[in-house]
Design a protein around this motif. Structure first.
Motif, PDB file in Angstrom:
ATOM      1  N   ILE A   1      37.682  26.012  32.595  1.00 27.14           N
ATOM      2  CA  ILE A   1      37.746  26.977  33.545  1.00 27.14           C
ATOM      3  C   ILE A   1      38.272  28.576  32.963  1.00 27.14           C
ATOM      4  CG2 ILE A   1      38.791  27.665  35.640  1.00 27.14           C
ATOM      5  CD1 ILE A   1      39.394  24.579  36.073  1.00 27.14           C
ATOM      6  N   ILE A   2      37.338  29.368  33.186  1.00 33.05           N
ATOM      7  CA  ILE A   2      37.865  30.784  32.576  1.00 33.05           C
ATOM      8  C   ILE A   2      37.741  31.839  33.694  1.00 33.05           C
ATOM      9  CG2 ILE A   2      36.738  32.424  31.144  1.00 33.05           C
ATOM     10  CD1 ILE A   2      35.394  30.182  29.396  1.00 33.05           C
ATOM     11  N   LEU A   3      38.820  32.462  33.547  1.00 32.44           N
ATOM     12  CA  LEU A   3      38.905  33.492  34.553  1.00 32.44           C
ATOM     13  C   LEU A   3      38.297  34.870  33.895  1.00 32.44           C
ATOM     14  CD1 LEU A   3      39.882  35.029  37.041  1.00 32.44           C
ATOM     15  CD2 LEU A   3      42.321  35.099  35.977  1.00 32.44           C
ATOM     16  N   LEU A   4      37.362  35.345  34.285  1.00 36.32           N
ATOM     17  CA  LEU A   4      36.891  36.651  33.836  1.00 36.32           C
ATOM     18  C   LEU A   4      37.311  37.853  34.741  1.00 36.32           C
ATOM     19  CD1 LEU A   4      32.911  35.748  33.712  1.00 36.32           C
ATOM     20  CD2 LEU A   4      34.571  35.781  31.924  1.00 36.32           C
ATOM     21  N   GLY A   5      37.751  38.821  34.089  1.00 37.15           N
ATOM     22  CA  GLY A   5      38.311  40.052  34.897  1.00 37.15           C
ATOM     23  C   GLY A   5      39.741  40.185  34.674  1.00 37.15           C
ATOM     24  N   GLN A   6      40.071  41.211  35.033  1.00 38.26           N
ATOM     25  CA  GLN A   6      41.851  41.678  34.850  1.00 38.26           C
ATOM     26  C   GLN A   6      42.285  41.490  36.155  1.00 38.26           C
ATOM     27  OE1 GLN A   6      43.026  42.758  31.763  1.00 38.26           O
ATOM     28  NE2 GLN A   6      44.809  42.595  33.111  1.00 38.26           N
ATOM     29  N   SER A   7      43.497  40.457  36.143  1.00 43.31           N
ATOM     30  CA  SER A   7      44.304  40.454  37.257  1.00 43.31           C
ATOM     31  C   SER A   7      45.349  41.576  37.179  1.00 43.31           C
ATOM     32  CB  SER A   7      45.100  39.098  37.181  1.00 43.31           C
ATOM     33  OG  SER A   7      44.098  37.864  37.205  1.00 43.31           O
ATOM     34  N   ARG A   8      45.759  42.146  38.278  1.00 40.73           N
ATOM     35  CA  ARG A   8      46.690  43.088  38.437  1.00 40.73           C
ATOM     36  C   ARG A   8      47.738  42.574  39.223  1.00 40.73           C
ATOM     37  NH1 ARG A   8      41.670  45.470  38.210  1.00 40.73           N
ATOM     38  NH2 ARG A   8      41.363  47.228  36.293  1.00 40.73           N
ATOM     39  N   ASN A   9      48.879  43.515  39.102  1.00 42.32           N
ATOM     40  CA  ASN A   9      50.208  42.876  39.777  1.00 42.32           C
ATOM     41  C   ASN A   9      50.081  43.930  41.306  1.00 42.32           C
ATOM     42  OD1 ASN A   9      52.476  41.503  40.365  1.00 42.32           O
ATOM     43  ND2 ASN A   9      53.622  43.031  38.911  1.00 42.32           N
ATOM     44  N   GLU A  10      49.055  43.604  42.073  1.00 40.71           N
ATOM     45  CA  GLU A  10      48.949  44.137  43.511  1.00 40.71           C
ATOM     46  C   GLU A  10      48.752  43.082  44.471  1.00 40.71           C
ATOM     47  OE1 GLU A  10      45.691  46.799  42.541  1.00 40.71           O
ATOM     48  OE2 GLU A  10      44.171  45.076  42.376  1.00 40.71           O
ATOM     49  N   ILE A  11      49.390  43.484  45.438  1.00 44.56           N
ATOM     50  CA  ILE A  11      49.289  42.537  46.675  1.00 44.56           C
ATOM     51  C   ILE A  11      48.995  43.237  48.024  1.00 44.56           C
ATOM     52  CG2 ILE A  11      51.942  42.586  47.251  1.00 44.56           C
ATOM     53  CD1 ILE A  11      49.950  39.306  46.986  1.00 44.56           C
ATOM     54  N   ASN A  12      48.886  44.485  48.028  1.00 42.80           N
ATOM     55  CA  ASN A  12      48.668  45.405  49.387  1.00 42.80           C
ATOM     56  C   ASN A  12      47.353  44.935  49.659  1.00 42.80           C
ATOM     57  OD1 ASN A  12      51.007  46.796  49.226  1.00 42.80           O
ATOM     58  ND2 ASN A  12      50.362  48.628  48.019  1.00 42.80           N
ATOM     59  N   GLY A  13      47.290  45.166  51.007  1.00 45.92           N
ATOM     60  CA  GLY A  13      46.012  44.595  51.626  1.00 45.92           C
ATOM     61  C   GLY A  13      45.493  43.361  51.643  1.00 45.92           C
ATOM     62  N   SER A  14      46.409  42.440  51.106  1.00 44.70           N
ATOM     63  CA  SER A  14      45.759  41.281  51.131  1.00 44.70           C
ATOM     64  C   SER A  14      45.670  40.350  52.428  1.00 44.70           C
ATOM     65  CB  SER A  14      46.600  40.555  49.858  1.00 44.70           C
ATOM     66  OG  SER A  14      47.831  40.392  50.375  1.00 44.70           O
ATOM     67  N   GLU A  15      45.060  39.448  52.287  1.00 45.82           N
ATOM     68  CA  GLU A  15      44.893  38.348  53.372  1.00 45.82           C
ATOM     69  C   GLU A  15      46.469  37.494  53.604  1.00 45.82           C
ATOM     70  OE1 GLU A  15      43.534  36.494  56.593  1.00 45.82           O
ATOM     71  OE2 GLU A  15      42.411  38.006  55.423  1.00 45.82           O
ATOM     72  N   TYR A  16      46.979  37.437  52.302  1.00 47.91           N
ATOM     73  CA  TYR A  16      48.276  37.008  52.184  1.00 47.91           C
ATOM     74  C   TYR A  16      49.435  37.783  53.001  1.00 47.91           C
ATOM     75  CZ  TYR A  16      52.709  35.943  50.130  1.00 47.91           C
ATOM     76  OH  TYR A  16      54.189  35.777  49.799  1.00 47.91           O
ATOM     77  N   LEU A  17      49.262  38.908  52.626  1.00 45.88           N
ATOM     78  CA  LEU A  17      50.431  39.690  53.239  1.00 45.88           C
ATOM     79  C   LEU A  17      50.282  39.873  54.808  1.00 45.88           C
ATOM     80  CD1 LEU A  17      51.049  42.951  51.222  1.00 45.88           C
ATOM     81  CD2 LEU A  17      52.612  40.931  51.512  1.00 45.88           C
TER      82      LEU A  17
ATOM     83  N   ILE B   1      51.917  41.941  57.677  1.00 48.88           N
ATOM     84  CA  ILE B   1      51.693  43.238  57.117  1.00 48.88           C
ATOM     85  C   ILE B   1      50.452  43.654  56.960  1.00 48.88           C
ATOM     86  CG2 ILE B   1      52.281  44.676  55.279  1.00 48.88           C
ATOM     87  CD1 ILE B   1      54.781  42.966  54.575  1.00 48.88           C
ATOM     88  N   LEU B   2      49.967  44.618  57.811  1.00 49.88           N
ATOM     89  CA  LEU B   2      48.670  45.114  57.712  1.00 49.88           C
ATOM     90  C   LEU B   2      48.705  46.531  56.892  1.00 49.88           C
ATOM     91  CD1 LEU B   2      47.144  44.213  61.230  1.00 49.88           C
ATOM     92  CD2 LEU B   2      46.911  43.070  58.995  1.00 49.88           C
ATOM     93  N   GLY B   3      47.818  46.702  56.296  1.00 53.01           N
ATOM     94  CA  GLY B   3      47.565  47.921  55.545  1.00 53.01           C
ATOM     95  C   GLY B   3      48.216  48.139  54.041  1.00 53.01           C
ATOM     96  N   GLY B   4      48.582  49.190  53.422  1.00 55.67           N
ATOM     97  CA  GLY B   4      48.891  49.489  52.042  1.00 55.67           C
ATOM     98  C   GLY B   4      47.569  49.901  51.448  1.00 55.67           C
ATOM     99  N   ASP B   5      47.475  50.272  50.122  1.00 57.52           N
ATOM    100  CA  ASP B   5      46.409  50.722  49.535  1.00 57.52           C
ATOM    101  C   ASP B   5      45.592  49.479  49.157  1.00 57.52           C
ATOM    102  OD1 ASP B   5      47.663  53.252  49.035  1.00 57.52           O
ATOM    103  OD2 ASP B   5      48.600  52.967  47.299  1.00 57.52           O
ATOM    104  N   ALA B   6      44.289  49.809  49.065  1.00 58.11           N
ATOM    105  CA  ALA B   6      43.295  48.577  48.654  1.00 58.11           C
ATOM    106  C   ALA B   6      43.685  48.439  47.205  1.00 58.11           C
ATOM    107  CB  ALA B   6      42.013  49.473  48.959  1.00 58.11           C
ATOM    108  N   PRO B   7      42.970  47.158  47.048  1.00 61.41           N
ATOM    109  CA  PRO B   7      43.166  46.812  45.416  1.00 61.41           C
ATOM    110  C   PRO B   7      42.310  47.862  44.638  1.00 61.41           C
ATOM    111  CG  PRO B   7      42.434  45.045  46.722  1.00 61.41           C
ATOM    112  CD  PRO B   7      42.614  46.134  47.833  1.00 61.41           C
ATOM    113  N   THR B   8      42.760  48.046  43.525  1.00 66.29           N
ATOM    114  CA  THR B   8      42.285  48.915  42.521  1.00 66.29           C
ATOM    115  C   THR B   8      40.882  48.498  42.241  1.00 66.29           C
ATOM    116  OG1 THR B   8      44.311  49.366  41.441  1.00 66.29           O
ATOM    117  CG2 THR B   8      42.362  49.912  40.254  1.00 66.29           C
ATOM    118  N   ILE B   9      39.499  49.487  42.119  1.00 66.07           N
ATOM    119  CA  ILE B   9      38.404  49.098  41.727  1.00 66.07           C
ATOM    120  C   ILE B   9      37.892  50.143  40.583  1.00 66.07           C
ATOM    121  CG2 ILE B   9      37.662  50.412  43.512  1.00 66.07           C
ATOM    122  CD1 ILE B   9      35.834  47.278  42.333  1.00 66.07           C
ATOM    123  N   ASP B  10      37.519  49.545  39.564  1.00 64.39           N
ATOM    124  CA  ASP B  10      37.004  50.143  38.674  1.00 64.39           C
ATOM    125  C   ASP B  10      35.308  49.868  38.421  1.00 64.39           C
ATOM    126  OD1 ASP B  10      35.974  51.159  35.928  1.00 64.39           O
ATOM    127  OD2 ASP B  10      37.950  51.191  35.208  1.00 64.39           O
TER     128      ASP B  10
END
Length: 174
Positions: free
Chosen positions: A10-26, A32-41
């Motif tokens: 099992i290989i994870l492609l792409g960069q994980s970031r230490n961000e949780i805002n705007g997530s289904e979990y929160l 908690i609704l809102g916060g910045d959307a995850p970073t997108i490049d």
């Protein structure tokens, strides 16, 4: 999206970031609704998809699933029960400076979980490096449980049942 055979890497492609805002979990667990959307490049996203298409066309990928709603842990669980057969997994994801909830449930963009034969893993990692895409071999498919970093150990049938019956159970409560 589902794992196809036991013993695959099992290989994870792409960069994980230490961000949780705007997530289904929160939203689901903390209300908690809102916060910045995850970073997108967009360049990173483009490189990931070009790499993924190349690997698929070369026949090196057995399964692929985007990491999106619910984050890494939810996507990995879906890989275990969305295939024709339910196939477990044992993974070790580097924690580093990450909050565990961000690591498991953060919805960082531009990530895909793939499975491949053990013979193709090193080649895939080399292709990823060439393409400038972060990639890490995190574990192996097999068994009847999903195991993550010693933090999670749950039967796949239990996950599949929760996934299949969640809406019905919610509606019964209304």
């Amino acid at each position: 999206a589902g794992f196809r055979s036991e013993g695959d890497r099992i290989i994870l492609l792409g960069q994980s970031r230490n961000e949780i805002n705007g997530s289904e979990y929160l939203s689901s667990w903390h209300g908690i609704l809102g916060g910045d959307a995850p970073t997108i490049d967009l360049e990173e996203e483009h490189a990931l998809h070009r790499l993924l298409l190349t690997l698929i066309r070369n026949g090196q990928v057995h399964s692929a699933h985007d990491v999106s709603d619910g984050g890494f842990a939810v996507s990995l669980a879906e890989c275990c029960f969305l295939g024709q057969e339910h196939i477990g997994a044992t993974v070790e994801l580097p924690v580093g400076d990450f909050r565990r909830d961000a690591l498991y449930f953060g919805e960082s963009q531009s990530r895909v979980l793939i499975s491949c034969s053990p013979d193709n893993a090193a080649t895939i990692l080399a292709h990823a490096t060439e393409a400038g895409v972060a990639a890490i071999d995190i574990g192996v498919t097999g068994g009847s449980h999903l195991r993550i970093n010693g933090d999670v150990d749950i039967e796949i049938e239990r996950l599949a049942d929760a996934h299949s019956n969640a809406l019905e159970e919610l509606l019964e409560k209304v």
